[in-house]
Design a protein around this motif. Sequence first.
Motif, PDB file in Angstrom:
ATOM      1  N   TYR A  38       0.826  -1.208   0.000  1.00 10.06           N
ATOM      2  CA  TYR A  38       0.000   0.000   0.000  1.00 10.06           C
ATOM      3  C   TYR A  38       0.859   1.257   0.000  1.00 10.06           C
ATOM      4  O   TYR A  38       0.676   2.156  -0.822  1.00 10.06           O
ATOM      5  N   VAL A  39       1.807   1.348   0.946  1.00 16.43           N
ATOM      6  CA  VAL A  39       2.620   2.564   1.032  1.00 16.43           C
ATOM      7  C   VAL A  39       3.520   2.688  -0.193  1.00 16.43           C
ATOM      8  O   VAL A  39       3.817   3.804  -0.647  1.00 16.43           O
ATOM      9  N   ASP A  40       3.924   1.577  -0.792  1.00 20.42           N
ATOM     10  CA  ASP A  40       4.691   1.604  -2.034  1.00 20.42           C
ATOM     11  C   ASP A  40       3.860   2.245  -3.151  1.00 20.42           C
ATOM     12  O   ASP A  40       4.360   3.097  -3.890  1.00 20.42           O
ATOM     13  N   SER A  41       2.593   1.870  -3.245  1.00 18.41           N
ATOM     14  CA  SER A  41       1.742   2.439  -4.298  1.00 18.41           C
ATOM     15  C   SER A  41       1.489   3.929  -4.069  1.00 18.41           C
ATOM     16  O   SER A  41       1.472   4.716  -5.015  1.00 18.41           O
ATOM     17  N   VAL A  42       1.318   4.344  -2.810  1.00 13.55           N
ATOM     18  CA  VAL A  42       1.104   5.765  -2.515  1.00 13.55           C
ATOM     19  C   VAL A  42       2.354   6.567  -2.861  1.00 13.55           C
ATOM     20  O   VAL A  42       2.276   7.625  -3.501  1.00 13.55           O
ATOM     21  N   LEU A  43       3.526   6.065  -2.465  1.00 19.36           N
ATOM     22  CA  LEU A  43       4.761   6.782  -2.760  1.00 19.36           C
ATOM     23  C   LEU A  43       5.038   6.830  -4.262  1.00 19.36           C
ATOM     24  O   LEU A  43       5.481   7.857  -4.777  1.00 19.36           O
ATOM     25  N   GLN A  49       3.794  12.039  -9.650  1.00 23.43           N
ATOM     26  CA  GLN A  49       3.094  13.316  -9.710  1.00 23.43           C
ATOM     27  C   GLN A  49       4.072  14.482  -9.576  1.00 23.43           C
ATOM     28  O   GLN A  49       3.883  15.521 -10.186  1.00 23.43           O
ATOM     29  N   ARG A  50       5.131  14.310  -8.788  1.00 23.18           N
ATOM     30  CA  ARG A  50       6.106  15.374  -8.562  1.00 23.18           C
ATOM     31  C   ARG A  50       7.242  15.365  -9.585  1.00 23.18           C
ATOM     32  O   ARG A  50       8.179  16.136  -9.476  1.00 23.18           O
ATOM     33  N   GLY A  51       7.180  14.466 -10.575  1.00 25.88           N
ATOM     34  CA  GLY A  51       8.158  14.493 -11.657  1.00 25.88           C
ATOM     35  C   GLY A  51       9.318  13.533 -11.517  1.00 25.88           C
ATOM     36  O   GLY A  51      10.249  13.574 -12.308  1.00 25.88           O
ATOM     37  N   TYR A  52       9.294  12.661 -10.530  1.00 22.97           N
ATOM     38  CA  TYR A  52      10.344  11.652 -10.376  1.00 22.97           C
ATOM     39  C   TYR A  52       9.983  10.418 -11.196  1.00 22.97           C
ATOM     40  O   TYR A  52       8.820  10.174 -11.493  1.00 22.97           O
ATOM     41  N   ARG A  53      10.997   9.632 -11.536  1.00 25.38           N
ATOM     42  CA  ARG A  53      10.762   8.366 -12.218  1.00 25.38           C
ATOM     43  C   ARG A  53      11.130   7.236 -11.265  1.00 25.38           C
ATOM     44  O   ARG A  53      12.211   7.243 -10.678  1.00 25.38           O
ATOM     45  N   VAL A  54      10.243   6.270 -11.120  1.00 29.93           N
ATOM     46  CA  VAL A  54      10.481   5.118 -10.258  1.00 29.93           C
ATOM     47  C   VAL A  54      11.113   4.025 -11.111  1.00 29.93           C
ATOM     48  O   VAL A  54      10.579   3.649 -12.148  1.00 29.93           O
ATOM     49  N   THR A  55      12.270   3.530 -10.671  1.00 28.87           N
ATOM     50  CA  THR A  55      13.011   2.531 -11.430  1.00 28.87           C
ATOM     51  C   THR A  55      13.729   1.581 -10.476  1.00 28.87           C
ATOM     52  O   THR A  55      13.808   1.841  -9.281  1.00 28.87           O
ATOM     53  N   ASN A  56      14.261   0.500 -11.011  1.00 31.94           N
ATOM     54  CA  ASN A  56      15.041  -0.443 -10.207  1.00 31.94           C
ATOM     55  C   ASN A  56      16.513  -0.449 -10.585  1.00 31.94           C
ATOM     56  O   ASN A  56      17.326  -1.046  -9.904  1.00 31.94           O
ATOM     57  N   SER A  57      16.876   0.192 -11.690  1.00 27.81           N
ATOM     58  CA  SER A  57      18.263   0.134 -12.143  1.00 27.81           C
ATOM     59  C   SER A  57      18.945   1.490 -11.977  1.00 27.81           C
ATOM     60  O   SER A  57      18.446   2.504 -12.435  1.00 27.81           O
ATOM     61  N   TYR A  97       2.761   5.059   8.272  1.00 28.09           N
ATOM     62  CA  TYR A  97       2.852   6.438   8.744  1.00 28.09           C
ATOM     63  C   TYR A  97       4.117   7.119   8.223  1.00 28.09           C
ATOM     64  O   TYR A  97       4.097   8.282   7.823  1.00 28.09           O
ATOM     65  N   GLY A  98       5.228   6.413   8.221  1.00 28.63           N
ATOM     66  CA  GLY A  98       6.480   6.991   7.709  1.00 28.63           C
ATOM     67  C   GLY A  98       6.411   7.277   6.216  1.00 28.63           C
ATOM     68  O   GLY A  98       6.856   8.326   5.750  1.00 28.63           O
ATOM     69  N   GLY A  99       5.855   6.336   5.451  1.00 23.74           N
ATOM     70  CA  GLY A  99       5.716   6.546   4.013  1.00 23.74           C
ATOM     71  C   GLY A  99       4.774   7.687   3.690  1.00 23.74           C
ATOM     72  O   GLY A  99       5.039   8.492   2.788  1.00 23.74           O
ATOM     73  N   LEU A 100       3.681   7.782   4.437  1.00 19.22           N
ATOM     74  CA  LEU A 100       2.740   8.880   4.224  1.00 19.22           C
ATOM     75  C   LEU A 100       3.355  10.223   4.609  1.00 19.22           C
ATOM     76  O   LEU A 100       3.045  11.256   4.011  1.00 19.22           O
ATOM     77  N   SER A 101       4.251  10.217   5.583  1.00 20.57           N
ATOM     78  CA  SER A 101       4.942  11.448   5.964  1.00 20.57           C
ATOM     79  C   SER A 101       5.843  11.935   4.831  1.00 20.57           C
ATOM     80  O   SER A 101       5.882  13.136   4.528  1.00 20.57           O
ATOM     81  N   ILE A 102       6.550  11.013   4.191  1.00 22.43           N
ATOM     82  CA  ILE A 102       7.392  11.396   3.052  1.00 22.43           C
ATOM     83  C   ILE A 102       6.530  11.848   1.880  1.00 22.43           C
ATOM     84  O   ILE A 102       6.842  12.832   1.207  1.00 22.43           O
ATOM     85  N   ALA A 103       5.430  11.153   1.629  1.00 21.16           N
ATOM     86  CA  ALA A 103       4.528  11.556   0.550  1.00 21.16           C
ATOM     87  C   ALA A 103       3.974  12.957   0.803  1.00 21.16           C
ATOM     88  O   ALA A 103       3.852  13.765  -0.121  1.00 21.16           O
ATOM     89  N   GLU A 104       3.670  13.276   2.055  1.00 19.25           N
ATOM     90  CA  GLU A 104       3.181  14.607   2.392  1.00 19.25           C
ATOM     91  C   GLU A 104       4.255  15.661   2.140  1.00 19.25           C
ATOM     92  O   GLU A 104       3.978  16.735   1.615  1.00 19.25           O
ATOM     93  N   ASP A 105       5.503  15.353   2.510  1.00 18.17           N
ATOM     94  CA  ASP A 105       6.598  16.279   2.229  1.00 18.17           C
ATOM     95  C   ASP A 105       6.718  16.540   0.732  1.00 18.17           C
ATOM     96  O   ASP A 105       6.905  17.677   0.304  1.00 18.17           O
ATOM     97  N   LEU A 106       6.630  15.483  -0.065  1.00 23.01           N
ATOM     98  CA  LEU A 106       6.734  15.644  -1.516  1.00 23.01           C
ATOM     99  C   LEU A 106       5.594  16.491  -2.064  1.00 23.01           C
ATOM    100  O   LEU A 106       5.798  17.346  -2.926  1.00 23.01           O
ATOM    101  N   ARG A 107       4.374  16.254  -1.562  1.00 23.81           N
ATOM    102  CA  ARG A 107       3.230  17.058  -2.015  1.00 23.81           C
ATOM    103  C   ARG A 107       3.352  18.512  -1.576  1.00 23.81           C
ATOM    104  O   ARG A 107       2.773  19.402  -2.188  1.00 23.81           O
ATOM    105  N   ASN A 108       4.122  18.772  -0.524  1.00 26.56           N
ATOM    106  CA  ASN A 108       4.376  20.141  -0.070  1.00 26.56           C
ATOM    107  C   ASN A 108       5.613  20.733  -0.738  1.00 26.56           C
ATOM    108  O   ASN A 108       6.213  21.675  -0.218  1.00 26.56           O
ATOM    109  N   SER A 109       6.018  20.154  -1.851  1.00 24.01           N
ATOM    110  CA  SER A 109       7.121  20.650  -2.689  1.00 24.01           C
ATOM    111  C   SER A 109       8.483  20.585  -2.011  1.00 24.01           C
ATOM    112  O   SER A 109       9.353  21.404  -2.298  1.00 24.01           O
TER     113      SER A 109
END
Length: 137
Positions: A38-43, A49-57, A97-109
């Motif tokens: 769940y927190v992986d999908s939210v992040l 949304q903030r312009g990052y690309r999610v990758t494994n390499s 809670y930790g993942g949502l905290s980081i997501a909130e920081d990202l949404r706050n630019s």
Amino acid sequence: MKKLFLFALLYFAFSVSQFSEAQTVRLQLANTSIQQIYVDSVLQATLKQRGYRVTNSSPDFTIRFAVDNKLGKEAFSIRTASKQISIVAGDESGLIYGGLSIAEDLRNSIALQNIKARSEKSKLPFRAIKFDMPWDT
């Protein structure tokens, strides 16, 4: 008309350069529990949304999840290094809670490199939802 065309051309060139230089991020789960998925999908959604690309390499940043029972229930600690952010939690709820905290920081630019290290824990041992009903019957 020429100024408008020049402005549109510069705007397009700037937006393409921003897109091509997007920072890459890898999310490293501790296991495949429902909470971590769940927190992986939210992040992932917030990062995209903030312009990052999610990758494994060969990512620019790594966000790592870990569980350490010593922290206690629902507690989490965000630890930052040069190119890594670690969310260490006392249990699976703490990871949310930790993942949502980081997501909130990202949404706050706040950019990933500017996220501050911190620790939080619940102030109450029991969290509940109160529906619009009286406590007493």
